[in-house]
Structure formats: C-alpha cells, structure tokens
Design an enzyme around this catalytic site. Structure first.
Site: not given
Ligand code: GLU
Length: 306
Positions: A239-241
């Site tokens: 994910s972006k995270q």
C-alpha cells in the site's frame, strides 16, 4: 414471465491519494477481466471524498497509468465528489427508518476506549441512545443489526462477523461533513448498476457493512469477490503506507503478467508481445475460480477507512 439476470457491470474505484501501485493493478486487472470475460461493462469511479487525503495531480496520473496498462472503461468517469446529494438523500432515508443516529464522539475518545477490529476501532455504541455531548457538531452512524452479519463471497465462501463485537456501527458522515466510504460506495454501486464488486480482500469485512446498507436502503444485493493482495517481502499488504512504488507506465507488460500470476491465472504459452495481446489472452482465459483465497488478509490490520 421469466426474469433475466441483469447484465454484468463491474467497476474499479481508486482513491486519488497517490499514483496506482502494483496492489492497485491486481484489483484493477481482476475486476476488469471478470467483467470483460463475460462481455460486461466496467466503470471507473474516483473515490475523492476524503478531501484532506487527496493528492493534487493524482487523478490525472491514475488515468495515464490505466491507459498505459491497456484498461478502457465504459461511460464517463464517476467522481464521488459530484454526488453529495445522493448521499444526503440516502442518509435522510436511513434517518427516517431509524437506522441512522447522531454521534458526538471524537476519534480520540473512541480510540482511547475501543477494541481494535479488522476495520479499525470498534465503535462501542456510546451515542446509540442519545449524544453524550449534544452541543457538538454531530457525526452520523449506521445502527447495524444485532448479531452476526454474513455475506457469500465468490472467492472466500461464506464470511461472517459479529456486528457489535467485531465491527461496530460505521460512520455515515463524519463530524467534518465528509461522507463515509461505506455509504458512498453503496449508493454509487447502485447508481452505476454494478452487479459484481471485485476488489482486494482487505475490503472483505467492509462488504458486511455495505451489504447491510443495501438491505437498509432497499437496494439490490451485489455479488462479491475478494482477490488476493499483493504483499511486501515482510508479508504486509502492499500500500502507499508500506512504501509501494508507483506503477511504471513505461514497462506495463511485466507488471501485468505478475499481477495475472498473483491472481492464480493460467500462464500464457508464449509471452504476449504487446499489451493488446496480453488483454486478448486475459479476456479469453480469465477464471475467477482460479483466484486463491488470501490466507489471513487482516493479519496486519487495515488502512483507515472512514
Ligand atoms: N477507494 C477504495 C480503495 O481504494 C476502494 C473501494 C472499493 O473498491 O469499494 O481502497
């Protein structure tokens, strides 16, 4: 008179909080192939309601990436931010039938006391019988039915969680006026005539809430299929995270093939020479039955869903 099944309508619904990454490609490819393999429609929806998280330029970047990877969508792009009046009307309907209530709790107050569930803190129902702080600007929550909620997923089979103990009443509209994801997606899927929701398995628990909303609003039920997630080497959801890199639009074929494999699909006998060749093969050979169910997609918790 015999009833005919509605034609297949699928969709892909990225949030413009950054460019698409490999995890987004897996969801896009699975939902696209599932629709195109049966001659169905495929819509593109931009989930741009959570204004504080929007990244300028992300929509344009996502569109360029989808085109570079050979995806074409039907009709015009559906921007959630254009449809506030639909969500307002739905909230009004839920209020009238007693399925929505006002809530004065802040996120801080909730996280201080709530257990953590697969969708984040489990709201303990503090304001169900009236707001604790009536002078505050209220949020709106959906009162989930008592007991267990269950859906049938085409990849995972029957899936069930206890509404109060494992989910908690979800937000319909935040105190800052931002519409909740579950209400918006339920209304939009109905507005676009979506018959089949095909997406990453991190959203499987969200399906229970969206299915409950469909029932409360008298909307047709979707078919659901939750696909395996792309993971980092450490096993976390990509994910972006977790630092996923943007898809490289200059080299779409290797990523498409990798996504195809992750979806458990049959290997083409010869490496496709072009994007068009890949998509033709994919359309002809897609099989949802081959998509593996993720082991425990919720082991790492989930990114925050409003
Ligand atoms: N916008 C959501 C996300 O990017 C997807 C919502 C959905 O497919 O229902 O996670």
């Amino acid at each position: 008179m015999t009833e005919t099944a509605p034609p297949y309508v699928g969709r892909f619904a990225p949030s413009p909080t950054g460019p698409l990454h490999f995890g987004s490609l897996v969801a896009a490819l699975g939902s696209y192939c599932a629709a195109r393999a049966v001659g169905g429609r495929w819509h593109l929806r931009i989930d741009d309601l959570d204004t504080p998280r929007l990244v300028p330029g992300a929509v344009e970047q996502i569109l360029r990436q989808l085109e570079a990877f050979g995806f074409d969508w039907d009709g015009s792009i559906y921007f959630q931010s254009d449809h506030g009046s639909r969500y307002e009307a739905a909230l009004e309907g839920l209020r009238r039938c007693g399925a929505a209530y006002t809530c004065s709790c802040t996120r801080k107050e909730i996280t201080a006391h709530a257990e953590r569930g697969v969708l984040g803190p489990i709201y303990p129902g503090t304001c169900r019988d009236g707001m604790i702080e009536p002078e505050r600007e209220p949020a709106w929550r959906l009162q989930l039915p008592a007991g267990s909620l269950q859906v049938h997923d085409l990849v995972h089979g029957d899936y069930r969680l206890h509404a109060a103990l494992e989910l908690g009443d979800p937000m319909l509209r935040r105190r800052d006026g931002v519409w909740g994801y579950h209400l918006a997606t339920t209304i939009d899927d109905a507005a676009l005539g979506v018959t089949d929701v095909v997406r990453g398995s991190d959203l499987l628990p969200a399906t229970l809430i969206q299915s409950a909303l469909q029932t409360a609003l008298g909307l047709p039920s979707s078919r659901w299929a939750h696909l395996p997630l792309a993971r980092t080497r450490a096993g976390e959801k990509l994910s972006k995270q977790t630092g996923a890199e943007a898809l490289d639009s200059d080299r779409p074929l290797p990523a498409l093939l990798e996504a195809w494999r992750l979806l458990g699909q049959a290997e083409p006998p010869d490496a496709p020479a072009s994007i068009a060749e890949f998509h033709a093969w994919a359309r002809a050979h897609w099989s949802l039955a081959r998509a593996p169910a993720d082991g425990d997609p919720f082991a790492d918790g989930l990114p925050h869903i409003a």
